[in-house]
Design an enzyme around this catalytic site. Structure first.
Site, short mmCIF file in Angstrom:
data_model
loop_
_atom_site.label_atom_id
_atom_site.label_comp_id
_atom_site.label_asym_id
_atom_site.label_seq_id
_atom_site.Cartn_x
_atom_site.Cartn_y
_atom_site.Cartn_z
CG ASN A 233 -1.79 1.25 1.27
OD1 ASN A 233 -2.79 1.33 0.56
ND2 ASN A 233 -1.42 2.24 2.08
CB ILE B 253 0.70 11.08 0.88
CG1 ILE B 253 1.40 10.59 -0.39
CG2 ILE B 253 1.32 12.39 1.36
CD1 ILE B 253 1.28 11.52 -1.57
CE1 TYR B 254 -2.10 7.23 5.01
CE2 TYR B 254 -0.04 6.00 5.09
CZ TYR B 254 -1.38 6.08 4.74
OH TYR B 254 -1.99 5.00 4.15
NE ARG C 140 -2.66 13.38 10.11
CZ ARG C 140 -3.83 13.77 9.63
NH1 ARG C 140 -4.70 14.36 10.40
NH2 ARG C 140 -4.13 13.58 8.36
CD1 TRP C 141 -1.77 5.30 11.16
CD2 TRP C 141 -0.34 4.62 9.58
NE1 TRP C 141 -1.06 4.26 11.68
CE2 TRP C 141 -0.18 3.82 10.73
CE3 TRP C 141 0.44 4.36 8.45
CZ2 TRP C 141 0.75 2.78 10.78
CZ3 TRP C 141 1.35 3.33 8.51
CH2 TRP C 141 1.50 2.55 9.66
NE ARG D 106 -7.42 8.72 4.43
CZ ARG D 106 -8.34 9.16 3.58
NH1 ARG D 106 -8.94 8.31 2.78
NH2 ARG D 106 -8.67 10.43 3.54
N GLY D 107 -5.21 3.01 4.31
CA GLY D 107 -4.58 1.73 4.02
C GLY D 107 -3.44 1.37 4.94
CD GLU E 231 -1.62 2.12 -4.15
OE1 GLU E 231 -2.46 2.41 -3.30
OE2 GLU E 231 -1.01 1.02 -4.15
CG ASP F 155 -4.41 19.62 8.35
OD1 ASP F 155 -5.05 19.35 7.34
OD2 ASP F 155 -3.55 18.86 8.84
#
Length: 488
Positions: free
Chosen positions: A172, A175-176, A189-190, A194-195, A238, A287
């Protein structure tokens, strides 16, 4: 046009006048954000800061600061061509059986090309020209940006995180953001949906207490970066999708300390592990909402090894109130989403994620309505069809006479075609971005659907209004007379 690596992309952008080298010393602490923000708002070029204050490693910023550069990174010459990428993904996600032998032969080249794009694994790679291990690892040597005055510290933003679940063959990519908290430690920070987080959860269930291997690639080629944020079908990796965009197979190399495979041409790779149970407070950080997020706990990634190219380039960005780089990325990817949704819902005419809605929190859909309740079916479909719309709070559905990208049109439809009680759908206790502090519970909140379509019998007992339409003959006559009236 395709690009073999990030440096090739930089060179091509420079030839087009779409990249500017900055030789004046600029600090990664706040100053780069200010320069990039002004440049992005002016629709300016990508920026290569060659002399970041206190560092000898150049910083690449504002790379995807215009939709045109996003399209270029995906191998398309203009934003409109992204619709073709969306059509390809729609076909791969929901393939149709061939209508006959002729149709089967016509589709064969596409599937053959997909099958031929399996990644190529190299023995040696540019991203491992220099290897730093153990006590030699020092993330403080990277010119990591501190973007806003209230940020708690430096933040890695464009890291391509590579994970693999214990029950999966494919890796997988996600982008975290990663808060740097020490010489060899960052906070991963996921979000739980998320995957990467799902892979980690499965690992902890199958291998309790065992360190979880993770790799983070910085400065991958544009096709691989953008492939990680595109709605790729679960049956397609991907890396394979990046190969389709690029026109040749993605080259990978095995990490020095694990079986994970990373882009061979990446500028920098962080290798290491997450020790189950090791958590830390993350944030606050400014953010994409335009606010500082609340502090929350996430896993700590221990970097055991840094591999890199000779004289690497550090790729960075900032997030803030739109427009920012993620918002621009959303504008471009919007064109990819449209054909995917139309494949499942042919009645959809257009789909728009307004960038001022933080890229994904609001969607506007125009459709050819065919029966009572049709708009509600479409809004529920938007929420459920693609993972990318899991956090979309508001879905506005209206008729195909409305321009989804013109707020004058959309607001007119809402105020003239809606009864608030009848035409508003509220759904409680749904997944919400944890950064959305407006929700009553972190990660859980409500969604609103607005049916701004003409109402059919069964939806209303009243005679529906007829829209005013000008007389075409009068319009043509006044067009012919206009220049003689002296009005402008």
């Amino acid at each position: 046009m395709t690009f073999k690596d990030l440096r090739d992309f930089i060179a091509q952008l420079e030839q087009r006048g779409a990249l500017k080298r900055i030789q004046v010393p600029i600090s990664p602490v706040l100053e780069m954000t200010e320069v990039c923000d002004r440049t992005l708002r002016a629709k300016g070029p990508a920026l290569l800061f060659e002399k970041p204050t206190g560092f000898d490693m150049p910083v690449l910023g504002n790379l995807f600061g215009t939709p045109e550069r996003v399209a270029l990174g995906m191998g398309a010459e203009d934003v409109g061509a992204l619709r073709e990428i969306g059509k390809l993904l729609a076909q791969l996600k929901e393939p149709e059986p061939p209508k006959g032998l002729k149709d089967a032969w016509a589709k064969l080249p596409m599937y053959r090309k997909v099958l031929s794009m399996a990644p190529k694994v190299l023995k040696d790679a540019p991203c491992q020209e220099v290897v730093e291990e153990g006590e030699d690892v020092d993330l403080g040597r990277l010119p990591v940006q501190t973007c806003w005055p209230g940020d708690v510290g430096p933040l890695i933003t464009w890291g391509l995180t590579v994970t693999r679940g214990p029950n999966k063959e494919r890796q997988n990519l996600g982008i975290y953001r990663q808060q740097v908290i020490g010489r060899n430690k960052v906070i991963m920070r996921w979000l739980s949906h998320r995957g990467g987080a799902l892979d980690y959860r499965e690992w902890c269930q199958k291998h309790p207490g065992q360190p979880y291997p993770v790799a983070v690639a910085l400065g991958a080629d544009p096709a691989t970066i953008l492939g990680a944020v595109t709605p790729v079908p679960d049956t397609l990796s991907e890396y394979a999708f990046a190969g389709l965009l690029r026109g040749h197979r993605t080259e990978l190399v095995k990490c020095r300390g694990s079986d994970l495979q990373v882009p061979a041409s990446a500028e920098i790779v962080l290798e290491g592990v997450i020790h189950p149970g090791e958590m830390a407070d993350e944030g606050p950080y400014g953010d994409h909402t335009g606010y500082y997020n609340e502090v929350d706990r996430f896993p700590v990634f221990t970097v055991e090894r840094v591999t890199r190219r000779q004289k690497p380039i550090y790729h960075s960005t900032y997030t803030g109130r739109p427009p920012d780089e993620p918002a621009i990325l959303g504008v471009a990817l919007n064109e990819v989403f449209v054909p995917i949704l139309q494949k499942q819902f042919p009645e959809i005419v257009d789909f728009y994620l307004p960038p001022e809605g933080c890229s994904y929190r609001m969607a506007v859909v125009t459709m050819k309505k065919q029966y009572p309740g049709h708009a509600k079916r479409v809004m529920l479909g938007v929420w459920s069809f693609l993972r990318q719309f899991m956090y979309t709070k508001f879905v506005i559905v209206t008729d195909d006479d409305i321009d989804a990208r013109d707020w004058n049109d959309v607001i007119w439809a809402i105020t003239t075609r809606m009864d608030p009680k009848r035409d508003t759908v509220m759904i409680d206790n749904t997944p919400i971005d944890y950064l959305d502090f407006a929700s009553p519970v972190s990660g859980l909140g409500s969604k609103m659907g607005l049916d701004a379509t003409h109402k059919w019998p069964g939806e209303t007992s009243r005679e529906w209004g007829r829209a005013i339409v000008k007389d075409e003959a009068v319009t043509r006559r006044i067009d012919a007379l206009w220049s003689s009236l002296g009005i402008d």
